[in-house]
Design a protein around this motif. Structure first.
Motif, short mmCIF file in Angstrom:
data_model
loop_
_atom_site.label_atom_id
_atom_site.label_comp_id
_atom_site.label_asym_id
_atom_site.label_seq_id
_atom_site.Cartn_x
_atom_site.Cartn_y
_atom_site.Cartn_z
N GLU A 147 0.86 -1.19 0.00
CA GLU A 147 0.00 0.00 0.00
C GLU A 147 0.89 1.24 0.00
O GLU A 147 1.46 1.61 1.03
CB GLU A 147 -0.92 0.00 1.23
N TYR B 114 -1.35 3.25 -7.02
CA TYR B 114 -2.42 2.31 -6.68
C TYR B 114 -2.69 2.41 -5.20
O TYR B 114 -1.77 2.66 -4.40
CB TYR B 114 -1.98 0.88 -7.00
N SER B 115 -3.94 2.21 -4.80
CA SER B 115 -4.28 2.16 -3.39
C SER B 115 -5.45 1.22 -3.17
O SER B 115 -6.40 1.21 -3.96
CB SER B 115 -4.65 3.55 -2.85
N TRP C 131 -7.27 1.68 -0.66
CA TRP C 131 -8.28 2.60 -0.15
C TRP C 131 -8.90 3.34 -1.33
O TRP C 131 -8.24 3.54 -2.36
CB TRP C 131 -7.67 3.62 0.81
N THR C 132 -10.12 3.78 -1.20
CA THR C 132 -10.73 4.62 -2.23
C THR C 132 -10.20 6.04 -2.07
O THR C 132 -9.67 6.42 -1.01
CB THR C 132 -12.26 4.64 -2.11
N TYR C 133 -10.36 6.81 -3.12
CA TYR C 133 -9.99 8.22 -3.08
C TYR C 133 -10.66 8.90 -1.89
O TYR C 133 -10.02 9.65 -1.14
CB TYR C 133 -10.41 8.88 -4.40
N LEU D 186 -8.99 8.00 1.35
CA LEU D 186 -7.69 8.68 1.48
C LEU D 186 -7.88 10.14 1.89
O LEU D 186 -7.20 10.62 2.80
CB LEU D 186 -6.92 8.60 0.16
N LEU E 32 -1.33 12.43 -2.77
CA LEU E 32 -2.49 12.47 -3.68
C LEU E 32 -2.36 13.64 -4.66
O LEU E 32 -2.64 13.49 -5.85
CB LEU E 32 -3.79 12.64 -2.89
N LEU F 231 -4.77 7.88 -10.18
CA LEU F 231 -4.93 7.04 -9.00
C LEU F 231 -5.81 5.87 -9.38
O LEU F 231 -6.90 6.06 -9.91
CB LEU F 231 -5.58 7.82 -7.85
N ASP G 109 -7.85 3.27 -7.53
CA ASP G 109 -8.28 3.15 -6.14
C ASP G 109 -9.20 1.97 -5.90
O ASP G 109 -9.81 1.43 -6.82
CB ASP G 109 -8.92 4.45 -5.66
N GLN H 295 -12.49 -1.22 -8.98
CA GLN H 295 -11.37 -0.27 -8.96
C GLN H 295 -11.55 0.78 -10.05
O GLN H 295 -11.96 0.46 -11.16
CB GLN H 295 -10.06 -1.02 -9.12
#
Length: 167
Positions: free
Chosen positions: A73, A98-99, A101-103, A106, A118, A124, A126, A146
């Protein structure tokens, strides 16, 4: 600056647009079932690398369009990745992250370091990998939940704007 990584791919074509240097960070709290990189979950695994060494690798490859931060992550190590992102942008190249977590998640962290990373991203990807939504036909992501977020357009528009790919 030091960063804990799992590895680096110098010429990836699957982690964003164009040929990319992909940095796989070490450590991930998500543990998504079916994860493509489960070896990156352990926060004490991998190896420690200097961001200047990584940037030097990037700088030496004239074919690269940009850098990608994957994982693990990436947003668990925002400071060293921000340093890399700034160096890459100085060469007029782009940054994809990449994450799991969603935008929105974050942003809701209200963490200045996460916010700064960010703000340094051009794209991104996400959301967690969801094995039941796996789709091998998607570009640059593994499951249908995603999103490919155009971060520059998102900042301009004040709302999440998806990346429109022309291929």
């Amino acid at each position: 600056m030091e960063i804990r990584i799992s590895g680096i791919v110098n010429d990836s074509i699957v982690d964003g647009r164009g040929i990319r240097l992909t940095v796989f960070t070490q450590g991930c709290p998500h543990h998504c079932p079916g994860c493509h990189n489960p070896q990156t979950h352990d926060f004490t695994g991998g190896r420690v690398e200097d961001t200047d060494v990584i940037f030097d690798m990037f700088r030496k490859n004239p074919l690269l369009r940009g850098i990608t931060f994957s994982g693990g992550e990436p947003f668990c190590q925002p400071k060293p990745l921000l340093a890399l992102a700034k160096q890459v942008h100085a060469l007029h190249k782009d940054v994809t992250a990449y994450s799991g977590w969603t935008y929105e998640q974050l942003v809701s962290m209200h963490n200045p370091d996460v916010d700064a990373l960010l703000n340094a991203c051009d794209v991104l990807v996400d959301g967690p990998y969801i094995e039941q939504q796996r789709n091998l036909e998607l570009l640059f992501r593994g499951s249908e939940n995603q999103r490919l977020i155009d971060m520059n357009a998102t900042r301009r528009n004040g709302r999440v704007t998806l990346l429109q790919l022309d291929y």
